[in-house]
Motif scaffolding. Structure first.
Motif, PDB file in Angstrom:
ATOM      1  N   ARG A 217       0.833  -1.210   0.000  1.00 49.85           N
ATOM      2  CA  ARG A 217       0.000   0.000   0.000  1.00 49.85           C
ATOM      3  C   ARG A 217       0.863   1.254   0.000  1.00 49.85           C
ATOM      4  N   SER A 218       1.864   1.284   0.869  1.00 50.20           N
ATOM      5  CA  SER A 218       2.734   2.454   0.955  1.00 50.20           C
ATOM      6  C   SER A 218       3.508   2.675  -0.337  1.00 50.20           C
ATOM      7  N   ASN A 219       4.037   1.590  -0.918  1.00 53.58           N
ATOM      8  CA  ASN A 219       4.819   1.721  -2.150  1.00 53.58           C
ATOM      9  C   ASN A 219       3.967   2.192  -3.321  1.00 53.58           C
ATOM     10  N   VAL A 220       2.765   1.644  -3.444  1.00 56.79           N
ATOM     11  CA  VAL A 220       1.886   2.026  -4.555  1.00 56.79           C
ATOM     12  C   VAL A 220       1.464   3.486  -4.417  1.00 56.79           C
ATOM     13  N   ILE A 221       1.132   3.912  -3.212  1.00 59.16           N
ATOM     14  CA  ILE A 221       0.740   5.314  -2.994  1.00 59.16           C
ATOM     15  C   ILE A 221       1.885   6.252  -3.365  1.00 59.16           C
ATOM     16  N   ASP A 222       3.103   5.902  -2.950  1.00 58.52           N
ATOM     17  CA  ASP A 222       4.261   6.741  -3.289  1.00 58.52           C
ATOM     18  C   ASP A 222       4.495   6.779  -4.792  1.00 58.52           C
ATOM     19  N   THR A 223       4.348   5.637  -5.447  1.00 61.79           N
ATOM     20  CA  THR A 223       4.590   5.572  -6.889  1.00 61.79           C
ATOM     21  C   THR A 223       3.544   6.359  -7.671  1.00 61.79           C
ATOM     22  N   LEU A 224       2.308   6.304  -7.230  1.00 60.36           N
ATOM     23  CA  LEU A 224       1.234   7.016  -7.925  1.00 60.36           C
ATOM     24  C   LEU A 224       1.415   8.531  -7.887  1.00 60.36           C
ATOM     25  N   TYR A 228       6.250  10.733 -13.496  1.00 57.54           N
ATOM     26  CA  TYR A 228       5.995   9.961 -14.713  1.00 57.54           C
ATOM     27  C   TYR A 228       4.593   9.375 -14.727  1.00 57.54           C
ATOM     28  N   VAL A 229       4.024   9.118 -13.540  1.00 58.88           N
ATOM     29  CA  VAL A 229       2.644   8.645 -13.479  1.00 58.88           C
ATOM     30  C   VAL A 229       1.688   9.784 -13.824  1.00 58.88           C
ATOM     31  N   ARG A 230       1.981  10.976 -13.329  1.00 54.47           N
ATOM     32  CA  ARG A 230       1.154  12.144 -13.677  1.00 54.47           C
ATOM     33  C   ARG A 230       1.213  12.403 -15.177  1.00 54.47           C
ATOM     34  N   THR A 231       2.411  12.232 -15.756  1.00 48.06           N
ATOM     35  CA  THR A 231       2.557  12.433 -17.200  1.00 48.06           C
ATOM     36  C   THR A 231       1.730  11.417 -17.981  1.00 48.06           C
ATOM     37  N   ALA A 232       1.736  10.169 -17.523  1.00 46.20           N
ATOM     38  CA  ALA A 232       0.951   9.136 -18.198  1.00 46.20           C
ATOM     39  C   ALA A 232      -0.540   9.457 -18.145  1.00 46.20           C
ATOM     40  N   ARG A 233      -0.983   9.963 -17.010  1.00 45.64           N
ATOM     41  CA  ARG A 233      -2.384  10.345 -16.895  1.00 45.64           C
ATOM     42  C   ARG A 233      -2.697  11.554 -17.777  1.00 45.64           C
ATOM     43  N   ALA A 234      -1.762  12.504 -17.851  1.00 47.84           N
ATOM     44  CA  ALA A 234      -1.984  13.691 -18.671  1.00 47.84           C
ATOM     45  C   ALA A 234      -2.080  13.351 -20.151  1.00 47.84           C
ATOM     46  N   LYS A 235      -1.437  12.251 -20.551  1.00 44.71           N
ATOM     47  CA  LYS A 235      -1.521  11.815 -21.947  1.00 44.71           C
ATOM     48  C   LYS A 235      -2.865  11.188 -22.280  1.00 44.71           C
ATOM     49  N   GLY A 236      -3.704  10.999 -21.255  1.00 44.55           N
ATOM     50  CA  GLY A 236      -5.028  10.430 -21.486  1.00 44.55           C
ATOM     51  C   GLY A 236      -5.080   8.918 -21.441  1.00 44.55           C
ATOM     52  N   LEU A 237      -4.023   8.284 -20.902  1.00 46.81           N
ATOM     53  CA  LEU A 237      -4.041   6.829 -20.801  1.00 46.81           C
ATOM     54  C   LEU A 237      -5.085   6.385 -19.784  1.00 46.81           C
ATOM     55  N   ARG A 238      -5.635   5.223 -20.034  1.00 51.26           N
ATOM     56  CA  ARG A 238      -6.606   4.676 -19.097  1.00 51.26           C
ATOM     57  C   ARG A 238      -5.970   4.394 -17.742  1.00 51.26           C
ATOM     58  N   GLU A 239      -6.770   4.503 -16.691  1.00 52.04           N
ATOM     59  CA  GLU A 239      -6.254   4.289 -15.342  1.00 52.04           C
ATOM     60  C   GLU A 239      -5.685   2.877 -15.185  1.00 52.04           C
ATOM     61  N   ARG A 240      -6.295   1.911 -15.845  1.00 43.16           N
ATOM     62  CA  ARG A 240      -5.805   0.540 -15.767  1.00 43.16           C
ATOM     63  C   ARG A 240      -4.392   0.445 -16.339  1.00 43.16           C
ATOM     64  N   VAL A 241      -4.142   1.141 -17.435  1.00 45.55           N
ATOM     65  CA  VAL A 241      -2.814   1.126 -18.048  1.00 45.55           C
ATOM     66  C   VAL A 241      -1.814   1.886 -17.187  1.00 45.55           C
ATOM     67  N   HIS A 246       2.701   1.418 -15.483  1.00 43.08           N
ATOM     68  CA  HIS A 246       3.648   2.440 -15.035  1.00 43.08           C
ATOM     69  C   HIS A 246       3.852   2.480 -13.520  1.00 43.08           C
ATOM     70  N   ALA A 247       2.885   2.020 -12.756  1.00 38.09           N
ATOM     71  CA  ALA A 247       2.972   2.194 -11.302  1.00 38.09           C
ATOM     72  C   ALA A 247       3.333   0.916 -10.556  1.00 38.09           C
ATOM     73  N   LEU A 248       2.777  -0.218 -10.971  1.00 37.21           N
ATOM     74  CA  LEU A 248       2.930  -1.432 -10.156  1.00 37.21           C
ATOM     75  C   LEU A 248       4.352  -1.988 -10.165  1.00 37.21           C
ATOM     76  N   ARG A 249       5.006  -1.986 -11.317  1.00 39.80           N
ATOM     77  CA  ARG A 249       6.350  -2.601 -11.352  1.00 39.80           C
ATOM     78  C   ARG A 249       7.333  -1.905 -10.411  1.00 39.80           C
ATOM     79  N   PRO A 250       7.496  -0.590 -10.471  1.00 34.46           N
ATOM     80  CA  PRO A 250       8.423   0.037  -9.514  1.00 34.46           C
ATOM     81  C   PRO A 250       7.952  -0.047  -8.078  1.00 34.46           C
ATOM     82  N   ALA A 251       6.646  -0.166  -7.881  1.00 28.98           N
ATOM     83  CA  ALA A 251       6.125  -0.259  -6.518  1.00 28.98           C
ATOM     84  C   ALA A 251       6.350  -1.636  -5.923  1.00 28.98           C
ATOM     85  N   LEU A 252       6.294  -2.668  -6.747  1.00 26.58           N
ATOM     86  CA  LEU A 252       6.408  -4.040  -6.248  1.00 26.58           C
ATOM     87  C   LEU A 252       7.840  -4.565  -6.282  1.00 26.58           C
ATOM     88  N   THR A 253       8.740  -3.899  -6.994  1.00 28.15           N
ATOM     89  CA  THR A 253      10.128  -4.365  -7.066  1.00 28.15           C
ATOM     90  C   THR A 253      10.786  -4.488  -5.694  1.00 28.15           C
TER      91      THR A 253
END
Length: 333
Positions: A217-224, A228-241, A246-253
């Protein structure tokens, strides 16, 4: 992979094991009760105690005993038992004072039980811990998040032995859903084998899942909150993508480190859980050895458990450096 980084990690691992081996042996040599007295009894004559000490090899100086023990790990050693000579092949951990069995053989006989327990618990805590941590992070501030956080606190706070006894009382005594755990092989009776390990798996997974929930939970919140996550959202990518790619891999590593260390620790035996459920694993063997002051078994258990943790730490460092090159960069700075 940087060769210098790898050699440094291996060197630290060997040094750690050497220090653990020395201090563990020193503690048993100077602080443990005399094994000859425990074996012979309080009414034993001094001559008989001296004979037993000579037979066990505990009458020699500390350095001589330590060098003999360490050399036995690499080249084996010859041991005297009365008039007979016993060859202990490398890695020789000695023979049990209580049963006369070779410690290495005793641990190999018990290891499959501890391995089964560790694998099953690891699968459960990873699945439920990571999933619940992600859900809590994505629902931050909601009732779902609060419920998961409270549940994780309970999982961390409740002692293993309490949860084990509670599960046995509810599932075995009251509801009669499961039988009392038995030491039965998978090939002998697969259903009873699964039923016997189900409660121990749940008990061990509960605490670890609670920890992994909070870490995830802590890692995912920090990653979100990263740019780069804000940039992905600004590009209009779906939240699932955005979350999945973009968020889960660095958070779970970072969980790689936790998984490796926790799994290795369980391979060394879950002492309380195995004892409560009567499973003949390495942990229960260590508990029985502590109760009877069986020094070779305790020494062998300590050394093997330390080796598993140190090797796991080394493997995790190597994997983590491959996943995140910044680890190698920081190590070489």
């Amino acid at each position: 992979m940087n060769l210098w980084y790898l050699l440094r990690r291996i060197g630290f691992a060997v040094l750690t094991l050497a220090v653990v081996c020395f201090f563990t042996f020193a503690i048993f040599f100077w602080l443990s009760p005399d094994p000859a007295t425990l074996i012979c009894g309080q009414t034993c004559t001094p001559d008989r105690i001296a004979a037993i000490r000579e037979q066990l090899g505990v009458d020699r100086p500390f350095i001589e005993q330590f060098v003999t023990f360490v050399s036995g790990l690499f080249v084996g050693r010859t041991m005297q038992s009365g008039t007979s000579v016993i060859e202990c092949a490398a890695p020789c951990l000695g023979y049990s004072f209580q049963t006369g069995q070779e410690v290495k053989v005793m641990m190999l006989d018990r290891f499959p039980t501890s391995l089964t327990l560790a694998i099953g618990a690891c699968v459960l805590w990873l699945f439920f811990g990571v999933i619940s941590g992600i859900i809590a992070a994505l629902r931050q501030g909601t009732a779902i998040d609060s419920t998961i956080r409270i549940g994780s606190l309970l999982g961390i706070a409740l002692p293993n032995y309490f949860v084990a006894l509670l599960l046995q009382f509810i599932l075995v005594v009251q509801l009669k859903i499961l039988p009392f755990p038995q030491n039965v092989g998978f090939a002998e009776n697969p259903v009873l084998w699964f039923q016997s390990f189900l409660m121990p798996w749940i008990v061990l997974a509960l605490m670890y899942a609670a920890i992994y929930t909070r870490v995830t939970r802590s890692n995912v919140i920090d990653t979100l909150s990263e740019n780069y996550v804000r940039t992905a959202r600004a590009k209009g990518l779906r939240e699932r993508v955005v979350v999945g790619k973009h968020a889960l891999r660095p958070a779970l590593t970072p969980l790689v480190t936790l998984v490796g260390m926790d799994f290795a620790a369980l391979l060394g035996g879950a002492l309380i859980t195995e004892t409560v459920f009567g499973l003949n694993g390495v942990g229960k063997m260590a508990r029985d050895a502590i109760a009877t002051n069986d020094q070779p078994v305790i020494m062998g258990f300590t050394l093997v458990a330390a080796t598993l943790v140190v090797v796991a730490n080394l493997v995790v460092d190597i994997i983590y450096s491959l996943l995140d090159p910044r680890v190698r960069t920081g190590a070489n700075a």
